[in-house]
Design a protein around this motif. Structure first.
Motif, PDB file in Angstrom:
ATOM      1  N   VAL A 141       0.878  -1.172   0.000  1.00 51.50           N
ATOM      2  CA  VAL A 141       0.000   0.000   0.000  1.00 51.50           C
ATOM      3  C   VAL A 141       0.916   1.223   0.000  1.00 51.50           C
ATOM      4  O   VAL A 141       1.836   1.316   0.819  1.00 51.50           O
ATOM      5  CB  VAL A 141      -0.941   0.037   1.221  1.00 51.50           C
ATOM      6  N   THR A 142       0.656   2.152  -0.925  1.00 52.47           N
ATOM      7  CA  THR A 142       1.537   3.309  -1.066  1.00 52.47           C
ATOM      8  C   THR A 142       0.897   4.561  -0.462  1.00 52.47           C
ATOM      9  O   THR A 142      -0.320   4.660  -0.338  1.00 52.47           O
ATOM     10  CB  THR A 142       1.870   3.585  -2.548  1.00 52.47           C
ATOM     11  N   GLU A 143       1.734   5.517  -0.089  1.00 49.00           N
ATOM     12  CA  GLU A 143       1.316   6.851   0.383  1.00 49.00           C
ATOM     13  C   GLU A 143       0.329   6.747   1.543  1.00 49.00           C
ATOM     14  O   GLU A 143      -0.715   7.399   1.557  1.00 49.00           O
ATOM     15  CB  GLU A 143       0.722   7.660  -0.768  1.00 49.00           C
ATOM     16  N   ARG A 158      -4.925   5.753   2.181  1.00 48.08           N
ATOM     17  CA  ARG A 158      -4.011   6.531   1.333  1.00 48.08           C
ATOM     18  C   ARG A 158      -4.762   7.726   0.748  1.00 48.08           C
ATOM     19  O   ARG A 158      -5.915   7.616   0.351  1.00 48.08           O
ATOM     20  CB  ARG A 158      -3.367   5.663   0.260  1.00 48.08           C
ATOM     21  N   GLU A 159      -4.082   8.850   0.704  1.00 48.09           N
ATOM     22  CA  GLU A 159      -4.681  10.061   0.145  1.00 48.09           C
ATOM     23  C   GLU A 159      -4.371  10.132  -1.326  1.00 48.09           C
ATOM     24  O   GLU A 159      -3.211  10.079  -1.711  1.00 48.09           O
ATOM     25  CB  GLU A 159      -4.093  11.287   0.840  1.00 48.09           C
ATOM     26  N   THR A 160      -5.410  10.253  -2.149  1.00 45.04           N
ATOM     27  CA  THR A 160      -5.189  10.408  -3.576  1.00 45.04           C
ATOM     28  C   THR A 160      -5.782  11.741  -4.008  1.00 45.04           C
ATOM     29  O   THR A 160      -6.399  12.440  -3.198  1.00 45.04           O
ATOM     30  CB  THR A 160      -5.881   9.278  -4.370  1.00 45.04           C
ATOM     31  N   GLU A 161      -5.630  12.070  -5.298  1.00 41.94           N
ATOM     32  CA  GLU A 161      -6.154  13.336  -5.807  1.00 41.94           C
ATOM     33  C   GLU A 161      -7.672  13.395  -5.664  1.00 41.94           C
ATOM     34  O   GLU A 161      -8.254  14.457  -5.561  1.00 41.94           O
ATOM     35  CB  GLU A 161      -5.810  13.530  -7.290  1.00 41.94           C
ATOM     36  N   HIS A 162      -8.319  12.243  -5.710  1.00 38.81           N
ATOM     37  CA  HIS A 162      -9.780  12.264  -5.718  1.00 38.81           C
ATOM     38  C   HIS A 162     -10.404  11.876  -4.389  1.00 38.81           C
ATOM     39  O   HIS A 162     -11.627  11.835  -4.274  1.00 38.81           O
ATOM     40  CB  HIS A 162     -10.334  11.413  -6.863  1.00 38.81           C
ATOM     41  N   GLY A 163      -9.609  11.592  -3.388  1.00 35.40           N
ATOM     42  CA  GLY A 163     -10.182  11.289  -2.087  1.00 35.40           C
ATOM     43  C   GLY A 163      -9.312  10.345  -1.289  1.00 35.40           C
ATOM     44  O   GLY A 163      -8.169  10.095  -1.645  1.00 35.40           O
ATOM     45  N   VAL A 164      -9.864   9.836  -0.206  1.00 38.57           N
ATOM     46  CA  VAL A 164      -9.109   8.929   0.664  1.00 38.57           C
ATOM     47  C   VAL A 164      -9.567   7.499   0.415  1.00 38.57           C
ATOM     48  O   VAL A 164     -10.763   7.196   0.504  1.00 38.57           O
ATOM     49  CB  VAL A 164      -9.311   9.302   2.150  1.00 38.57           C
ATOM     50  N   GLU A 165      -8.617   6.643   0.074  1.00 41.72           N
ATOM     51  CA  GLU A 165      -8.921   5.231  -0.162  1.00 41.72           C
ATOM     52  C   GLU A 165      -8.594   4.425   1.089  1.00 41.72           C
ATOM     53  O   GLU A 165      -7.554   4.630   1.711  1.00 41.72           O
ATOM     54  CB  GLU A 165      -8.058   4.674  -1.304  1.00 41.72           C
ATOM     55  N   THR A 166      -9.464   3.487   1.435  1.00 40.35           N
ATOM     56  CA  THR A 166      -9.160   2.524   2.479  1.00 40.35           C
ATOM     57  C   THR A 166      -8.791   1.213   1.784  1.00 40.35           C
ATOM     58  O   THR A 166      -9.527   0.737   0.924  1.00 40.35           O
ATOM     59  CB  THR A 166     -10.369   2.315   3.401  1.00 40.35           C
ATOM     60  N   VAL A 167      -7.616   0.697   2.129  1.00 39.32           N
ATOM     61  CA  VAL A 167      -7.111  -0.500   1.448  1.00 39.32           C
ATOM     62  C   VAL A 167      -6.932  -1.620   2.467  1.00 39.32           C
ATOM     63  O   VAL A 167      -6.288  -1.429   3.506  1.00 39.32           O
ATOM     64  CB  VAL A 167      -5.751  -0.211   0.764  1.00 39.32           C
ATOM     65  N   ASN A 178       3.454   8.205   4.209  1.00 41.61           N
ATOM     66  CA  ASN A 178       3.280   9.600   3.838  1.00 41.61           C
ATOM     67  C   ASN A 178       3.199  10.451   5.111  1.00 41.61           C
ATOM     68  O   ASN A 178       2.899   9.945   6.191  1.00 41.61           O
ATOM     69  CB  ASN A 178       1.993   9.764   3.026  1.00 41.61           C
TER      70      ASN A 178
END
Lengths: 250, 317
Positions: A141-143, A158-167, A178
């Protein structure tokens, strides 16, 4: 749990770039070094994982012997041992080479989880973490800005440009860290004393050879000198005029 | 003709702009361009990619959940099948998550965050920033597949007017890590890396309670994102996702407005490739003015409301 944190020794963020005599490297004269900013967060994540789940933390780096200074600092914060994969020519590495050398050592250490920074602040590749995981055949899992490990699995955000993903992931895993995941601790006196007797091994890295070829390096073109359009409130119309009629943005 | 494969990101069936830029960068090399697109909405997104230079598109459909390692293994399989000579993705959060894995599966190194890409004498040559842009390296790769990511906002997203042959195939299921939930940003708030205009604030705003002034200026510009200096992120005034600089994000918008930011070297490294730079600072000797195209010497809190009004008025005309 066998926990590994990897870091890279990089020039400090104050370092100025100057092209070396060969035109293909940067001249390191006058540079100070540090562990890459995000790798500090990775080491902290490793220490917190040990505190929560038990086990031991090995700090692993590919770099020169001088990296023992940063390794010693991390031992003082609570890591148990250090390994320096001695690399005489760090400038020649590429992410694949680094990832393969780290993968071989991580495998030999029998690690369950590897923490590393999301990017090293010198070459800015942000590639070694996921490449390492891929060579190991592990989850990655990155960032990551939030992490929870439980048993042989975990969840990370992880924080991405379009929101927060839960992995959701399974161990073994590589986690690239990060800012926001934690606040790296400072060592205390007891830790500093204890670090003196902790082992630091120097070994030769496996050598996959570099595929990246630097043709030339140069400094970015100097920006054309700009101008002060005005002062205070009185300068606002001139600024808007410049954006509209010169920059053609408005 | 040899093929360059581009990993295209999409959201609800719409290709992301950074990926269209990446497709254009691929097409400009003169190689034949193929694209691969994954996730829910992949088929819908695939249909529009011919117009941006792809001649073949593979849509990976039907995965129950997004898994970066499963997507990467499918993408690497497509690259092998097409005999791709090169592989490109954009240097976004998703692109940086997928591309290194694809590169490793192809046993090829990765050249990240490239700001130029050209074909020279039968090989591809990329320019990529070192030390967050304090230096620029021209690099190539002897890897079996030339793998690189392109920096958002640097390459134009140019329409070619072509059409593509689209094929769909089932995506792999069951990666080692998969996305279980996504909290999407509200109101389509733009990320600093992708926004065409970035309005950043520093210590000169004097406190987190004043950043609404910056947000209002961003809103007046239209498609603008708010950014922040390291000092104010470290102080907890703004989230790290907004930080511009060597330990944050490197950005290249068409307009960068630095408000109350003095311009530490690590900040300048992260935004110096912006097309137009505006600096607002009450210290006329602040280093930020040395790289600004247009400078305004003044207090951020005094100037911002007036600037917001003037920008809104200029855009309304």
């Amino acid at each position: 749990m066998k926990i590994v944190a990897t870091f890279k020794r990089v020039p400090t963020t104050e370092a100025q770039a100057k092209v070396g005599g060969d035109g293909k490297t940067l001249d390191p004269a006058g540079w100070q070094y540090m562990a890459s900013f995000y790798d500090e967060i990775a080491v902290e994540a490793a220490l917190q994982t040990k505190e929560k789940h038990g086990g031991d933390v090995t700090v692993l780096t590919l770099g020169p012997s001088e990296a023992s200074k940063e390794v010693r600092e991390f031992l003082a914060r609570g890591a148990d041992s250090g390994v320096i994969l001695k690399d005489a020519d760090p400038a020649a590495r590429d992410p694949r080479w680094t990832a393969k050398a780290l993968a071989a050592k991580v495998q030999a250490l029998g690690a369950d989880v590897v923490f590393t920074g999301r990017v090293a602040t010198d070459r800015d590749n942000a590639a070694v973490g996921p490449m390492l995981a891929t060579y190991l055949g592990w989850a990655c899992v990155t960032e990551v800005v939030a992490l929870e490990i439980s048993g042989a699995a975990g969840t990370a955000q992880r924080e991405t440009e379009h929101g927060v993903e839960t992995v959701a992931f399974s161990l073994p895993a590589v986690i690239t860290c990060n800012k926001g995941l934690n606040e790296p601790r400072r060592p205390n006196l007891k830790g500093i004393m204890a670090a003196k007797s902790k082992p630091i091994a120097e070994e030769s890295p496996s050598d996959a050879g570099a595929q990246a070829v630097v043709l030339s390096v140069e400094l970015p073109p100097a920006r054309k000198a700009g101008r002060i359009v005005g002062e205070g409130l009185a300068g606002v119309p001139a600024l808007v005029d410049a954006l509209k009629n010169e920059a053609k943005i408005l | 003709m040899s093929t360059i494969l581009v990993f295209v990101e999409q959201s609800h069936g719409a290709p992301r702009r950074a990926s269209l830029e990446c497709l254009s960068a691929a097409r400009a090399t003169g190689l034949s361009v193929a694209a691969v697109v994954a996730g829910e909405g992949a088929e819908q997104a695939a249909a529009g990619l011919g117009a941006f230079g792809a001649t073949r598109v593979v849509a990976l459909t039907g995965a129950a959940r997004w898994s970066a390692d499963a997507v990467a293994s499918d993408v690497a399989a497509v690259a092998r099948e097409l005999g791709a000579k090169a592989f490109l993705a954009s240097a976004t959060s998703t692109g940086k998550d997928i591309a290194p894995r694809v590169a490793a599966l192809l046993d090829s190194t990765l050249l990240s965050d490239c700001t130029a890409l050209t074909a020279e004498g039968g090989t591809l040559v990329a320019t990529r920033p070192w030390l967050a842009g304090k230096a620029l390296a021209k690099v190539t790769s002897t890897a079996p597949v030339f793998c690189a990511t392109t920096r958002p906002n640097v390459f134009p997203a140019a329409e070619s007017g072509g059409t593509a042959e689209v094929v769909s195939r089932p995506a792999s299921n069951g990666g080692r890590a998969s996305v279980s939930a996504v909290a999407e940003k509200s109101g389509g708030k733009l990320d600093v890396k992708e926004a065409p205009i970035v309005v950043s604030g520093g210590r000169g705003l004097r406190g987190p309670e004043n950043f609404h002034l910056l947000e209002e200026l961003a809103a007046a510009f239209g498609s603008a994102a708010t950014g922040a200096s390291r000092a104010v992120v470290d102080a907890g005034w703004r989230p790290h996702a907004e930080q511009v600089g060597q330990t944050g994000k490197t950005v290249s918008p068409k307009l960068y407005v630095a408000v109350g930011i003095s311009g530490a070297i690590q900040h300048l490294a992260g935004m110096r490739t912006s097309k137009v730079i505006v600096a607002i600072n009450k210290d006329a000797d602040a280093p930020i003015f040395k790289i600004a195209d247009f400078g305004l010497v003044g207090d951020a809190l005094e100037v911002l409301p007036a600037l917001t009004k003037a920008v809104a008025a200029a855009r309304a005309r």
